[in-house]
Design an enzyme around this catalytic site. Structure first.
Site, PDB file in Angstrom:
ATOM      1  N   SER A  69       0.859  -1.165   0.008  1.00  0.00           N
ATOM      2  CA  SER A  69       0.008  -0.013  -0.135  1.00  0.00           C
ATOM      3  C   SER A  69       0.837   1.327  -0.131  1.00  0.00           C
ATOM      4  CB  SER A  69      -1.061   0.057   1.199  1.00  0.00           C
ATOM      5  OG  SER A  69      -1.780   0.962   1.196  1.00  0.00           O
ATOM      6  N   ASP A 108      -2.299   6.511  -3.380  1.00  0.00           N
ATOM      7  CA  ASP A 108      -1.027   5.905  -3.002  1.00  0.00           C
ATOM      8  C   ASP A 108      -0.766   4.573  -4.090  1.00  0.00           C
ATOM      9  OD1 ASP A 108      -3.358   4.448  -2.058  1.00  0.00           O
ATOM     10  OD2 ASP A 108      -2.347   3.353  -0.045  1.00  0.00           O
ATOM     11  N   ASP A 141      -1.340   1.442  -3.902  1.00  0.00           N
ATOM     12  CA  ASP A 141      -2.090   0.419  -4.526  1.00  0.00           C
ATOM     13  C   ASP A 141      -3.555   1.160  -4.470  1.00  0.00           C
ATOM     14  OD1 ASP A 141      -2.913   0.778  -1.710  1.00  0.00           O
ATOM     15  OD2 ASP A 141      -3.693  -1.346  -1.450  1.00  0.00           O
ATOM     16  N   ASP A 190      -5.855   2.655  -2.748  1.00  0.00           N
ATOM     17  CA  ASP A 190      -6.890   2.528  -1.891  1.00  0.00           C
ATOM     18  C   ASP A 190      -7.415   3.535  -1.095  1.00  0.00           C
ATOM     19  OD1 ASP A 190      -4.969   2.254  -0.140  1.00  0.00           O
ATOM     20  OD2 ASP A 190      -5.757   0.214   0.878  1.00  0.00           O
TER      21      ASP A 190
END
Length: 447
Positions: free
Chosen positions: A102, A239, A241, A243
């Protein structure tokens, strides 16, 4: 051995628990846990990853572990985490898996699991895997056959476009998009152009080593400068990933998750869609936001940090909007988890509904001054054993009892102690956070 943090398993690839044998064990045990809860003929899992160079090797190890449990893997390639969450129930997969750390720096990586509903794996499944992990045997390399499916990203973009109101038109907006050199670097700009935006790209050239590095939602300086230099209407940063999402207004000033929730709460209520006239916030949300929502007749439910805590509260209380000030925002009518690109589109729609420049959103409420100190730690020293730190903490809590708060916790995703101080006085806020940080360092060094 502690495996799971607040958002899956994370660490440094090549070190426990991200060695190849550990990943094979983790995958096999997780697959067995999912199968026990939902026996399935010819089970398969959907897998996506971000752009870290360590990802492909981790995918191979996970595929071997799933194969040992009799579960096939379908690889979606480099896609945002929300793609896996969205497609897992629609493809009838046993579960979803994402190889990503992440927002963490490039040297980290991790593994997230999703249930057949697209939600984060349950705490009881994580506890079961963690209890079995120490004595579990490595199933060994199997050279599992992995089916590739590169259509998932396009299907997900169609869904995102469908979430905008039919009358909404983003044509002509000039937008700077920062993809964090991560999983949304290839999808985000195309999505915005498809909706008529003029897009300036930053953080959209991943090389395997530059994810979240000087870019993205964790470092918005480049984005904010580009918005001002290009005279853009706004900036959007996700960010690694994708999410989470934050925005910058036309003056290059940041709008965090709190501001996005405030704007969307007003929009949804105007449409008659803010169920219960409440939102879910975490304990990190600014007290200024809480007070503003209350004055607007919108209640708030406070939960611990972590997007799973947000989604659990949304489900429990049958609410539709919640999130974290870090930019994890959940629109429960549309998606079961935080989704950066979805958040960006819903925010743009709410902004266009409200009218005027995006900077108007910053004036919705007065933020209490906050100081957030992140202290890197080699190990998590029990805070209750630090006598000097506890004395300083009690002093700070007495001082802010009626006009602020102090919040101290270890991060669930990074080796950090986080100290948050929030008061109405900027000088007091800064002083107290500095004293607490110094007291912790003195106490930790003495152990």
């Amino acid at each position: 051995m502690s495996l799971f943090g607040t958002d899956g398993v994370r660490g440094i690839p090549g070190s426990g628990p991200l060695t190849a044998p550990d990943l094979r064990r983790l995958a096999r045990l997780s697959a067995e846990g999912f199968l026990k809860r939902r026996p399935t003929r010819d089970p398969f899992c959907l897998l996506g990853r971000d752009t870290r160079a360590s990802g492909p090797a981790m995918v191979r190890a996970l595929a071997d572990g799933f194969a040992a449990a009799g579960v096939r893997m379908v690889d979606l390639g480099v896609v945002p985490t929300p793609v896996v969450s969205y497609l897992t129930p629609r493809r009838g997969a046993l579960c979803g898996v994402v190889v990503s750390a992440s927002h963490n720096p490039p040297e980290f990586n991790g593994v997230k699991f999703f249930s057949e509903s697209g939600r984060k794996a349950s705490l009881d499944l994580e506890a079961e895997v963690e209890s079995r992990f120490p004595g579990a045997a490595d199933p060994g390399p199997r050279r599992a056959v992995v089916k590739r499916d590169l259509c998932g990203g396009a299907q997900y973009l169609d869904f995102l476009v469908s979430t905008l109101p039919a009358h909404e038109d983003l044509s002509g907006l000039k937008v700077v998009f920062d993809g964090a050199n991560g999983a949304a670097a290839g999808l985000g700009p195309g999505l915005l152009r498809r909706l008529g935006c003029r897009v300036i790209e930053v953080g959209c050239r991943p090389d395997g080593r530059n994810i979240n590095s000087g870019c993205g939602a964790m470092d918005t300086a480049v984005l904010r400068r580009a918005v001002v230099r290009q005279r853009a209407d706004c900036g959007i940063a996700v960010d690694g990933d994708a999410d989470r999402c934050v925005l910058a207004d036309e003056a290059g000033r940041l709008l965090d998750g709190d501001a996005l929730i405030a704007l969307s709460a007003l929009h949804l209520r105007a449409l008659g869609l803010l169920r219960g006239d409440k939102v879910v916030l975490t304990v990190m949300s600014n007290l200024g936001l809480v007070g503003y929502l209350r004055r607007e007749g919108i209640g708030s439910v406070s939960v611990p940090v972590g997007d799973r805590n947000v989604t659990d509260a949304l489900d429990r209380d049958d609410l539709v909007l919640g999130g974290e000030n870090s930019g994890h925002v959940v629109f429960r009518r549309l998606a079961p988890t935080g989704d950066g690109l979805l958040t960006a589109l819903q925010t743009l729609a709410a902004w266009r509904w409200r009218g005027g420049p995006l900077s108007r959103t910053r004036r919705l409420y007065r933020r209490f001054p906050q100081a957030l100190v992140n202290i890197r730690v080699a190990r998590r020293v029990p805070l209750e054993g630090l006598v000097g730190f506890q004395a300083e903490l009690r002093r700070a809590e007495r001082l802010v009892k009626h006009s602020g708060r102090v919040f101290v916790r270890y991060s669930g995703t990074e080796p950090l102690l986080r100290i948050l101080v929030e008061t109405e006085d900027r000088v007091v806020t800064r002083e107290l956070s500095g004293r607490l940080a110094a007291a912790f360092k003195r106490g930790a060094e003495g152990i």
